[in-house]
Design an enzyme around this catalytic site. Structure first.
Site, PDB file in Angstrom:
ATOM      1  N   LYS A 183       0.854  -1.177   0.000  1.00  0.00           N
ATOM      2  CA  LYS A 183       0.000   0.000   0.000  1.00  0.00           C
ATOM      3  C   LYS A 183       0.895   1.233   0.000  1.00  0.00           C
ATOM      4  O   LYS A 183       1.473   1.587   1.023  1.00  0.00           O
ATOM      5  CB  LYS A 183      -0.918   0.036   1.220  1.00  0.00           C
ATOM      6  CG  LYS A 183      -1.804   1.282   1.258  1.00  0.00           C
ATOM      7  CD  LYS A 183      -2.477   1.479   2.594  1.00  0.00           C
ATOM      8  CE  LYS A 183      -3.297   2.767   2.610  1.00  0.00           C
ATOM      9  NZ  LYS A 183      -2.465   3.985   2.352  1.00  0.00           N
ATOM     10  N   GLU A 257       8.509   1.315  11.932  1.00  0.00           N
ATOM     11  CA  GLU A 257       9.499   2.392  11.919  1.00  0.00           C
ATOM     12  C   GLU A 257       8.707   3.689  11.976  1.00  0.00           C
ATOM     13  O   GLU A 257       8.007   4.043  11.032  1.00  0.00           O
ATOM     14  CB  GLU A 257      10.368   2.307  10.667  1.00  0.00           C
ATOM     15  CG  GLU A 257      11.651   3.111  10.768  1.00  0.00           C
ATOM     16  CD  GLU A 257      11.445   4.577  10.448  1.00  0.00           C
ATOM     17  OE1 GLU A 257      11.435   5.391  11.411  1.00  0.00           O
ATOM     18  OE2 GLU A 257      11.298   4.917   9.279  1.00  0.00           O
ATOM     19  N   CYS A 291      12.394  11.400   9.285  1.00  0.00           N
ATOM     20  CA  CYS A 291      12.247  11.058  10.703  1.00  0.00           C
ATOM     21  C   CYS A 291      13.581  11.009  11.426  1.00  0.00           C
ATOM     22  O   CYS A 291      13.628  11.103  12.653  1.00  0.00           O
ATOM     23  CB  CYS A 291      11.513   9.723  10.849  1.00  0.00           C
ATOM     24  SG  CYS A 291      12.276   8.374   9.920  1.00  0.00           S
ATOM     25  N   GLU A 388       7.550  16.316  17.018  1.00  0.00           N
ATOM     26  CA  GLU A 388       8.150  16.230  15.690  1.00  0.00           C
ATOM     27  C   GLU A 388       7.417  17.158  14.716  1.00  0.00           C
ATOM     28  O   GLU A 388       6.243  16.976  14.425  1.00  0.00           O
ATOM     29  CB  GLU A 388       8.078  14.784  15.181  1.00  0.00           C
ATOM     30  CG  GLU A 388       8.766  14.566  13.858  1.00  0.00           C
ATOM     31  CD  GLU A 388       8.723  13.119  13.402  1.00  0.00           C
ATOM     32  OE1 GLU A 388       9.700  12.657  12.791  1.00  0.00           O
ATOM     33  OE2 GLU A 388       7.707  12.443  13.659  1.00  0.00           O
TER      34      GLU A 388
END
Length: 489
Positions: A183, A257, A291, A388
């Protein structure tokens, strides 16, 4: 730079080695992050296509005349053909990601097409030198230990590095003998059709790779599908928790992750010029949309003012522009919604007392552009220190210079993905790096290595990708007890 040279109107989906027409007419449209123009549309998979893709993946996994019957050397040969086909599409794939994500073009090519082909070759080499069975003496007889493919893997890729993060999963999975239902992220799904074309050219056996762009509801059907044996996910921590709960409820292995809020810790003898040289790749990679970016700088009193001046001068000089311009350092971000989110964080940072050294203001040009920004005098309780942003910004926090205090501030985070240490004392630098609570630490440089394991701690994820170790995430172990030594050993 103003015209779009890639455009696609994709009406079919890649399932079971062929292009198939979906049962519904649901479609999505994607836009160039530089100028907001449409760069194409594509069909969305429904539940029927998910079922079909999973069934195809399962069929070839169980077919001794199909993928299940391929030796490691045969799988490696397929993977190398696949790498060749991706390399022939390097420029096209690079442009798709540059326009969808905003990644500057040369970095886009390297971080996506080049990394994908490198990963395929890396794991092809590894599987050719991996013993899938070994014999061990036991209390009675022997134990024959086998390594077998874990099965059908649902792979959910993010939008920021849509190819490299996918092949973090796909390359070791193919080497292990697994099959995949993929996906892609909705914001960057158009490049996945080119990946399918490369798979067709490489003659990847039917059913081994299936690509099903879909909406969130249909994606949930994939996550909970009984025909899926493992889920490999890269994305936000919020969604990762949901994926983890689903896997826990269904007792399925999972690799997650997730996000990061990494810190670069400077010690009192840190070389400021070295920091500035590494700053872009260390803290602003992919327009801040990575990230692993070290978006917190922890700086001692004795060099604090020097660091502020040097970092501000460096960031102020970066060219913000079109992602297809080779002179661009910072391109646009992926969407108007993401731009608005970053700008809101800028407002919060200033309101909470962060001193704006560079940027901090909106850019209202056409396209999803955000100013690269530097905030000084940030303290650990501020939002910009803890959350973040996923955009081109760093916060700078002062500390006394005591190493213990610096480590404590660096580790003051719910995340644990990446980090950095800068000091001219190598022994102290390595010892300090060992105490940073993250999966990776960069000592005096910005680096990323596909040959070493990559993964997070705390809210940054579960499990590891990359390195030879990643192969284990796609293998089951089976022990066969035998009274004598089998033939061949």
């Amino acid at each position: 730079m103003e015209t779009t040279s890639v455009y696609a109107d994709r009406k079919s989906l890649y399932i079971d080695g062929a292009w198939v027409e979906p049962a519904t007419d649901a479609r999505a449209e994607n836009f160039d992050s530089n100028d907001e123009q449409s760069i194409g549309s594509y069909s969305l998979a429904g539940r029927e296509e998910i079922d079909r893709a999973v069934a195809a993946a399962r069929a070839t996994l169980n077919d001794r005349d199909g993928w299940a019957g391929y030796s490691p050397f045969q799988r490696a040969a397929v993977m190398r053909r696949f790498a060749d086909a991706l390399e022939r599409r390097r420029d096209e794939l690079g442009e798709w990601v540059a326009r969808e994500v905003g990644t500057p073009i040369e970095r886009s090519k390297f971080s996506n097409a080049d990394t994908a082909s490198a990963l395929l070759r890396f794991y092809a080499d590894i599987i050719e030198h991996t013993d899938l069975e070994d014999l061990r003496p036991a209390g009675r007889g022997h134990s024959l230990v086998r390594r077998e493919a874990i099965g059908v893997v649902a792979m959910i890729a993010p939008w920021n590095f849509p190819m490299s993060t996918l092949f973090f999963k796909l390359a070791p999975a193919l080497a292990a003998g697994c099959t995949a239902v993929i996906k892609p992220a909705s914001l960057t799904a158009l490049n996945s059709f080119v990946i399918a074309e490369a798979a067709i050219e490489a003659e990847v056996p039917a059913g081994v790779i299936n690509i099903v762009p879909c909406d969130r509801t249909t994606g949930d059907h994939l996550l909970t599908h009984p025909g899926i044996d493992k889920i490999a996910f890269t994305g936000s921590t919020e969604v990762g928790r949901k994926v983890g709960r689903i896997c826990g409820e269904n007792l399925k292995p999972v690799t997650l992750e997730l996000g990061g809020k990494s810190a670069a810790l400077l010690l009192e003898d840190a070389n400021v010029d070295r920091l500035v040289t590494e700053l872009h790749d260390l803290s602003f990679s992919n327009n801040g949309q990575a990230c692993t970016n070290n978006s917190r700088l922890i700086v001692p009193d004795n060099i604090y003012d020097d660091v502020l001046a040097a970092v501000a001068e460096e960031v102020r000089g970066w060219r913000v522009g079109h992602s297809m311009d080779p002179e661009t350092v910072i391109g646009p971000v992926v969407s108007p919604g993401h731009r608005a989110s970053i700008e809101r964080y800028y407002e919060i940072a200033a309101a909470e007392g962060g001193r704006v050294l560079v940027g901090g203001e909106p850019i209202r040009d056409r396209g999803y552009f955000v100013q690269p920004s530097v905030f000084a005098d940030v303290t650990p309780e501020m939002t910009i220190f803890q959350e973040e942003l996923f955009g081109p910004a760093i916060s700078i926090t002062r500390y006394s210079g005591d190493v213990e205090e610096g480590i404590r501030i660096a580790n003051d985070s719910n995340y644990g993905l990446s980090g950095a240490v800068f000091t001219e004392d190598e022994t102290l630098g390595i010892e300090t790096s060992r105490r940073i609570e993250t999966g990776t630490v960069q000592f005096n440089l910005a680096n990323f290595d596909i040959g070493a394991p990559f993964g997070g701690r705390k809210d940054s994820g579960v499990g590891y990708e990359l390195g030879a170790e990643a192969l284990l995430a796609y293998l089951h172990f089976k022990t066969i007890f035998t009274p004598s030594v089998p033939a061949g050993f």
